[in-house]
Design a protein around this motif. Structure first.
Motif, short mmCIF file in Angstrom:
data_model
loop_
_atom_site.label_atom_id
_atom_site.label_comp_id
_atom_site.label_asym_id
_atom_site.label_seq_id
_atom_site.Cartn_x
_atom_site.Cartn_y
_atom_site.Cartn_z
N ARG A 70 0.79 -1.26 -0.11
CA ARG A 70 -0.13 0.04 -0.01
C ARG A 70 0.73 1.30 -0.03
O ARG A 70 0.62 2.23 -0.70
CB ARG A 70 -0.86 -0.02 1.09
N MET A 71 1.69 1.15 0.66
CA MET A 71 2.78 2.45 0.89
C MET A 71 3.32 2.65 -0.60
O MET A 71 3.35 3.81 -0.94
CB MET A 71 3.62 2.34 1.87
N ASN A 72 4.03 1.68 -1.25
CA ASN A 72 4.60 1.71 -2.53
C ASN A 72 3.44 2.02 -3.46
O ASN A 72 3.76 3.08 -4.25
CB ASN A 72 4.94 0.38 -2.90
N ASN A 73 2.17 1.64 -3.33
CA ASN A 73 1.22 2.07 -4.35
C ASN A 73 0.96 3.55 -4.16
O ASN A 73 0.78 4.35 -5.14
CB ASN A 73 0.04 1.43 -4.31
N MET A 74 0.88 4.07 -3.00
CA MET A 74 0.64 5.58 -2.60
C MET A 74 1.66 6.24 -3.22
O MET A 74 1.56 7.48 -3.81
CB MET A 74 0.58 5.66 -1.10
N LEU A 75 2.97 5.98 -3.14
CA LEU A 75 4.07 6.62 -3.69
C LEU A 75 4.10 6.59 -4.91
O LEU A 75 4.40 7.68 -5.66
CB LEU A 75 5.59 6.12 -2.81
#
Length: 127
Positions: A119-124
């Protein structure tokens, strides 16, 4: 084989999906109060959560619950590189157990760390 250890952890882990946490468990289960920064994370007090997590006595630096919560706190303060390292360490930990998230969901610690990192990678990537 994983150990079934239930914890109140990862406050806000699914907060973007479930903004109202009416059934959230209170505090850490099986840890000293504040050791996982749970209440501070739920309250949105990220700086207190980080201070509690970094000062947690009696919690191993390899504890997946501790790593995930510290990763969540780092992510919320924009320290995404450090957050990624925490999530990756939790995924690769030789310890694995079930966690109770702030929304009441029960999930394996490795899966929770993998989802948080994803999720963090997708957000970034969406920036």
């Amino acid at each position: 084989m994983k150990t079934a250890k239930m914890l109140g952890i990862a406050a806000g882990f699914f907060m973007t999906v479930t903004p109202v946490l009416a059934e959230a468990p209170e505090g850490e289960i099986g840890y000293a109060k504040g050791a996982l920064g749970y209440d501070a994370l739920v309250a949105g007090d990220v700086h207190t959560a980080i201070a509690q997590l970094e000062a947690a006595d009696g919690v191993s630096a390899k504890d997946p619950a501790w790593l995930i919560n510290l990763g969540q706190a780092y992510k919320r303060t924009g320290r995404t590189g450090e957050a990624a390292r925490m999530f990756t360490a939790a995924m690769n930990s030789n310890r694995s157990f079930d966690l109770v998230l702030a929304d009441g969901t029960v999930i394996n610690s490795r899966k929770a760390a993998k989802v948080a990192l994803h999720r963090m990678n997708n957000m970034l990537a969406a920036r």
